[in-house]
Design a protein around this motif. Sequence first.
Motif, short mmCIF file in Angstrom:
data_model
loop_
_atom_site.label_atom_id
_atom_site.label_comp_id
_atom_site.label_asym_id
_atom_site.label_seq_id
_atom_site.Cartn_x
_atom_site.Cartn_y
_atom_site.Cartn_z
N MET A 1 0.87 -1.14 0.00
CA MET A 1 0.05 -0.01 -0.02
C MET A 1 0.87 1.36 0.02
N LEU A 2 0.31 2.22 -0.43
CA LEU A 2 0.90 3.59 -0.59
C LEU A 2 0.25 4.40 0.44
N ILE A 3 1.25 5.22 1.20
CA ILE A 3 0.47 5.98 2.28
C ILE A 3 1.04 7.55 1.99
N GLY A 4 0.03 8.26 2.10
CA GLY A 4 0.56 9.66 2.06
C GLY A 4 0.86 10.38 3.18
N LEU A 5 1.98 10.96 3.39
CA LEU A 5 2.41 11.59 4.67
C LEU A 5 2.53 13.22 4.44
N ILE A 6 1.89 13.78 5.26
CA ILE A 6 2.04 15.34 5.22
C ILE A 6 1.83 15.85 6.57
N SER A 7 2.65 17.12 6.76
CA SER A 7 2.55 17.72 8.27
C SER A 7 2.67 19.03 7.65
N ASP A 8 2.37 20.02 8.68
CA ASP A 8 2.69 21.31 8.76
C ASP A 8 1.93 21.96 7.89
N THR A 9 0.60 21.97 7.32
CA THR A 9 -0.21 22.73 6.32
C THR A 9 -0.25 24.10 6.79
N HIS A 10 -0.43 24.46 7.83
CA HIS A 10 -0.51 25.74 8.41
C HIS A 10 -1.49 26.80 7.55
N ASP A 11 -2.40 26.19 7.24
CA ASP A 11 -3.53 27.14 6.43
C ASP A 11 -3.06 27.24 5.36
N HIS A 12 -2.33 26.74 4.52
CA HIS A 12 -1.96 27.12 3.12
C HIS A 12 -2.74 26.18 2.27
N THR A 13 -4.00 26.68 2.04
CA THR A 13 -4.92 26.14 1.21
C THR A 13 -4.65 25.59 -0.24
N SER A 14 -3.87 26.29 -0.66
CA SER A 14 -3.45 26.31 -2.39
C SER A 14 -2.37 24.96 -1.98
N ASN A 15 -1.53 24.94 -1.31
CA ASN A 15 -0.61 23.84 -1.09
C ASN A 15 -1.18 22.67 -0.72
N LEU A 16 -2.41 22.65 0.01
CA LEU A 16 -3.10 21.44 0.55
C LEU A 16 -3.64 20.89 -0.79
N GLU A 17 -4.22 21.67 -1.54
CA GLU A 17 -5.05 21.33 -2.74
C GLU A 17 -3.81 20.54 -3.71
N LYS A 18 -2.82 20.90 -3.74
CA LYS A 18 -1.58 20.31 -4.46
C LYS A 18 -1.32 19.03 -3.78
N ALA A 19 -1.37 19.03 -2.50
CA ALA A 19 -0.78 17.63 -1.83
C ALA A 19 -2.10 16.53 -2.08
N LEU A 20 -3.21 17.15 -2.03
CA LEU A 20 -4.14 15.98 -2.15
C LEU A 20 -4.49 15.68 -3.50
N GLU A 21 -4.16 16.53 -4.59
CA GLU A 21 -3.89 15.99 -5.84
C GLU A 21 -2.94 15.01 -6.24
N VAL A 22 -1.84 15.16 -5.34
CA VAL A 22 -0.58 13.98 -5.48
C VAL A 22 -1.35 12.72 -4.95
N PHE A 23 -1.79 12.84 -3.80
CA PHE A 23 -2.56 11.73 -3.09
C PHE A 23 -3.53 10.99 -3.87
N ARG A 24 -4.31 11.62 -4.42
CA ARG A 24 -5.36 11.27 -5.46
C ARG A 24 -4.83 10.54 -6.66
N ASP A 25 -3.88 11.16 -7.21
CA ASP A 25 -3.17 10.81 -8.43
C ASP A 25 -2.41 9.53 -8.14
N ARG A 26 -1.82 9.44 -6.95
CA ARG A 26 -1.08 8.25 -6.54
C ARG A 26 -1.97 7.16 -6.15
N GLU A 27 -3.20 7.33 -5.83
CA GLU A 27 -4.04 6.43 -5.31
C GLU A 27 -3.66 6.02 -3.85
#
Length: 162
Positions: A1-27
């Motif tokens: 299984m592939l696990i997405g790891l994220i930390s310290d988003t600090h309210d940065h919504t556009s970077n969060l969207e980019k991160a979630l796109e990576v996680f969704r694209d990589r399933e």
Amino acid sequence: MLIGLISDTHDHTSNLEKALEVFRDREVGLVLHAGDYCSPFMIPPFEGLNLKGVFGNNDGDKRLLISKFQDIGAEIAGDFLKTEVNGLTIAVYHGTYAEITASLAESGRYDVLVTGHTHEQVNKTQGITLVINPGSAHGFDGTASVALLDTETKEVEFVELQ
């Protein structure tokens, strides 16, 4: 299984969207967040992903954060999370206190320790424990990043958020 790891988003919504796109694209099958979401509005975008997380030292309204996690069927475990995935025992701790982080890594109780707090990418083995800090998804003045962990190979890939 592939696990997405994220930390310290600090309210940065556009970077969060980019991160979630990576996680969704990589399933990814699971997303582990090591804290410092900061505001509760950072949680709803994770809907549809299997999210587990812990609090960081900059998280504000913890009651509302818990409520937002519950709204999307996600799990927030307080300051420390222990989970098992594909035979790996994984600990998640924000990393606020370096002594606790070191103790968790050196305890020999975990195959993987996911941390945040320092905003620096880490991929090292300490004793038998693979210690991973995905870096800061916010980026601040440096590189914004997340990480991917393959539970079969224990290989870590850092992904910069462009």
